[in-house]
Design a protein around this motif. Structure first.
Motif, short mmCIF file in Angstrom:
data_model
loop_
_atom_site.label_atom_id
_atom_site.label_comp_id
_atom_site.label_asym_id
_atom_site.label_seq_id
_atom_site.Cartn_x
_atom_site.Cartn_y
_atom_site.Cartn_z
N ILE A 87 0.93 -1.08 0.04
CA ILE A 87 -0.13 0.01 0.10
C ILE A 87 0.94 1.24 0.01
O ILE A 87 0.76 2.22 -0.79
CB ILE A 87 -0.94 -0.03 1.10
CG1 ILE A 87 -2.01 -1.29 1.01
CG2 ILE A 87 -1.71 1.48 1.34
CD1 ILE A 87 -2.67 -1.26 2.11
N ILE A 91 1.03 3.84 -3.25
CA ILE A 91 0.62 5.27 -2.71
C ILE A 91 1.95 6.19 -3.11
O ILE A 91 1.74 7.13 -4.07
CB ILE A 91 0.29 5.45 -1.38
CG1 ILE A 91 -0.97 5.06 -0.97
CG2 ILE A 91 0.30 7.10 -0.96
CD1 ILE A 91 -1.18 5.09 0.67
N TYR A 92 3.08 5.81 -2.53
CA TYR A 92 4.30 6.78 -2.88
C TYR A 92 4.24 6.81 -4.41
O TYR A 92 4.85 7.90 -5.05
CB TYR A 92 5.29 6.39 -1.86
CG TYR A 92 6.40 7.41 -2.26
CD1 TYR A 92 6.72 8.61 -1.69
CD2 TYR A 92 7.69 6.80 -3.01
CE1 TYR A 92 7.49 9.25 -2.10
CE2 TYR A 92 9.00 7.44 -3.31
CZ TYR A 92 8.64 8.82 -2.74
OH TYR A 92 9.97 9.53 -3.00
N TYR A 150 -0.92 6.67 6.90
CA TYR A 150 0.00 6.55 5.73
C TYR A 150 0.18 8.11 5.23
O TYR A 150 0.64 8.11 4.17
CB TYR A 150 -0.50 5.75 4.73
CG TYR A 150 -0.46 4.20 5.15
CD1 TYR A 150 0.58 3.95 6.10
CD2 TYR A 150 -1.24 3.15 4.97
CE1 TYR A 150 0.70 2.70 6.54
CE2 TYR A 150 -1.05 1.97 5.14
CZ TYR A 150 -0.45 1.74 6.28
OH TYR A 150 0.07 0.22 6.81
N TRP A 153 3.41 9.47 3.77
CA TRP A 153 3.82 8.97 2.15
C TRP A 153 2.88 9.78 1.17
O TRP A 153 3.42 9.98 -0.06
CB TRP A 153 3.74 7.46 2.07
CG TRP A 153 4.85 6.83 2.62
CD1 TRP A 153 6.10 6.48 2.06
CD2 TRP A 153 4.75 6.52 4.38
NE1 TRP A 153 6.79 5.88 3.15
CE2 TRP A 153 6.09 5.94 4.52
CE3 TRP A 153 4.00 6.72 5.36
CZ2 TRP A 153 6.68 5.28 5.83
CZ3 TRP A 153 4.68 6.11 6.69
CH2 TRP A 153 5.79 5.58 6.62
N VAL A 154 1.87 10.22 1.33
CA VAL A 154 0.84 10.92 0.36
C VAL A 154 1.76 12.28 0.28
O VAL A 154 1.86 12.56 -0.84
CB VAL A 154 -0.46 11.08 0.96
CG1 VAL A 154 -1.15 11.93 0.02
CG2 VAL A 154 -1.13 9.85 1.04
#
Lengths: 287, 332
Positions: A87, A91-92, A150, A153-154
């Motif tokens: 995940i 995302i990254y 998270y 990382w966004v």
């Protein structure tokens, strides 16, 4: 004629042959040296704890303990950690690829006062040690209540990565000017030009960037260690820290099996995307 | 906001709308430049904003913390001025770890560059299965740090390691590789394992060296070594400089000692063999083991300034040696 010219001709030929032999021997030996450690890791993952503790070294496992791989899977929530890693990496990698392409387009195709300075800062920031910002970043994210989510990382993804910006900038700068001219005459905005004309042209760089970013994130150890609690953490952290018995002694054979399973996806992705990846790496070196 | 929704410049902007209101909906010429300027800032905004918020702000915050005794938990932290800095300079661990880091950088960076360049020269020759050799030699460079750490722990384990297996075959005693004084060599080898990174970039550089230059040199009777030294290396010098600078920065912040340690967690940083207790390990131990965020921030800022100085010196001392044949800005 042939009789006289043969000796001086064949001597270099023999030398060429010997040279070739030496070259191949060196290449094979070096390749063995580079691949060997990985083979040893696999072998370690196939041994029993007793074999790993035995001295002198047991070169080959007497019985290949294939179930070590299954055990490594079940001793910890391997799939759960792998899902977290996936995940975060997705995302990254998706965000940073798009944002870096976006920023790279600006640097390649548009002009404005201050562009040179900004580009200098961008290149300079590639040399900025990330560790130095990471610890204070952790404290800031902690204050904002974003530890154990998270979201970091966004944000890192949205902010673009200088290295990848540079990659896209090099690629976009090489495309012909006619590409956008017609669109501009038609009154098309730059956003549309980027999205409709430049992005579809840049599949090789997009895939290279995606692979590079995915690999960074999959391999990152300190950021997830700092920012995520155990159950939200990534495979990199889990493989390193969770293979212990209840008494706290490490289970090295299972850990070795787990690290094989942790590394293999990255190696496969690399082998599949090799061309783009290597092209991407080398473009950046030639700045 | 997805990329789809990012407003197309000049459409949503009131100024641009005013432009379009001019006769026949044609924009005056001047707005084209203005539009390009605005578009440039719009396109670079994600990075500019990100750089400010995720780099400048944290660094400024670290600078502020470095003047305090902040530990993240205790409410009784206070401003101590340059206290952390004076303590840092009188802390023998700072100097020792700094010295080890310097030693690590000046050994690992040149060795990696020489090894990578050597590999690049080898796989640039017309051999069979060249692609396969390149791939296999490059492969370790994509293994994530955690994978490298665990692989090298398996290789150099005192009992089950292949390294001791080999040396005992030759009648030597098994060594405690992961402890002092050998741990530093294992660290060095773990870095050299990724020499494929240098190889791949040098290889691209090698392929850019014009063939005619080599041919001309051969006609003039230059030896292979002479050609390499006088033509290949100067032409590769920008690439080698880039490798040196990024290599030094990477070696300064390596976390590999941590991953090679028996414990292998940030909490176990204090249990590292002394020879692998690098500067960043000192930062980690102050930060994680002792919770001295202020002190660790001061250490980080000192490191940052040192890196700036070292990078500046590298550029200064190589400016006469590095040869740029193409201005990257010029070829548009």
């Amino acid at each position: 004629m042939t009789a006289t010219s043969l000796p001086p001709n064949s001597a270099p030929r023999v030398r060429v042959r010997v040279n070739r032999l030496v070259l191949y021997t060196v290449l094979v030996a070096l390749t063995g040296l580079f691949i060997g450690p990985f083979g040893w890791l696999i072998l370690s993952g196939l041994k029993t704890p007793a074999e790993l503790a035995a001295s002198p070294v047991h070169w080959l496992p007497t019985d290949f303990q294939w179930q070590n791989f299954a055990d490594a899977f079940h001793l910890i929530d391997f799939l759960g950690y792998a899902r977290n890693s996936l995940i975060i990496a997705l995302i990254y990698a998706v965000l940073v690829t798009l944002s870096s392409a976006w920023v790279g387009f600006g640097f390649a195709r548009l002009e404005a006062p201050g562009k040179k300075t900004l580009f200098g800062i961008l290149i300079g920031s590639m040399m900025l040690p990330q560790m130095i910002t990471l610890l204070p970043t952790y404290l800031i994210f902690a204050k904002l209540g974003m530890v154990d989510t998270y979201w970091p990382w966004v944000f890192w993804g949205l902010a673009a990565a200088p290295y990848l910006v540079f990659l896209f900038r090099q690629f976009f700068a090489g495309l012909p000017r006619e590409l956008e001219e017609a669109a501009i005459v038609d009154g098309c905005g730059y956003g549309m030009i980027f999205w409709r004309i430049f992005l579809p042209q840049s599949w090789p760089v997009l895939s290279a960037s995606f692979v590079i970013a995915f690999t960074w994130s999959w391999g990152d150890y300190i950021a997830p260690q700092l920012l995520l609690s155990t159950d939200k953490s990534t495979l990199a952290v889990a493989v390193m820290t969770t293979y212990v018995t209840s008494a706290g002694t490490p289970v090295t054979n299972l850990q070795a099996a787990a690290s094989v399973m942790y590394v293999v996806p990255i190696l496969l992705i690399f082998l599949i995307a090799q061309r783009g990846f290597v092209a991407g790496m080398s473009t950046t070196g030639l700045k | 906001m997805t990329v789809d929704q990012i407003p197309v410049t000049g459409r949503t902007d009131p100024a641009a709308r005013a432009d379009r209101a001019t006769p026949a909906g044609r924009r005056p010429r001047i707005s084209m430049t203005a539009r390009r300027h605005r578009a440039f800032y719009l396109f670079t905004a994600p990075w500019i904003i990100g750089f400010l918020l995720l780099t400048i702000v944290p660094m400024a915050y670290a600078l502020w913390l470095s003047f305090t005794t902040y530990d993240g938990i205790s409410p009784h932290w206070r401003y101590v001025g340059l206290g952390n800095y004076t303590e840092l300079f009188s802390d023998p661990q700072t100097w020792n770890s700094l010295g080890r880091t310097g030693l690590f950088a000046v050994t690992s960076v040149p060795l990696s560059i020489v090894a990578g360049l050597g590999l690049a020269v080898l796989v640039n020759r017309p051999v069979k299965a060249r692609g396969l050799f390149r791939t296999l030699l490059y492969l370790p460079a994509v293994v994530p740090p955690v994978g490298v750490g665990l692989t090298f722990k398996a290789l150099f384990d005192q009992n089950s390691g292949a390294a001791n297996g080999v040396i005992t075959l030759f009648g030597f005693d098994a060594l405690g590789w992961l402890a002092d004084p050998y741990a530093r060599y294992v660290l060095l080898m773990s870095v050299l394992w990724a020499a494929g990174n240098v190889m791949i970039i040098s290889l691209a550089g090698l392929q850019d060296v014009p063939r005619e230059l080599h041919e001309a040199a051969r006609i003039d009777g230059a030896s292979a070594w002479r050609t390499f030294r006088s033509i290949t290396v100067p032409l590769l010098s920008p690439v080698l400089l880039f490798q040196t600078v990024t290599g030094v920065i990477a070696s300064v912040q390596t976390i590999m000692p941590l991953l090679l340690s028996p414990d292998g967690t940030t909490a176990g940083v204090t249990a590292l063999p002394q020879s692998n207790y690098l500067y960043m390990m000192h930062v980690f131990s102050q930060y994680f083991a002792l919770g001295r965020y202020g002190y660790a921030s001061a250490l980080l800022w000192v490191l940052f300034v040192l890196i700036l100085i070292v990078t500046g010196l590298i550029f200064k001392f190589t400016s006469g040696v590095v040869f740029y044949n193409v201005d990257p800005e010029a070829k548009k």
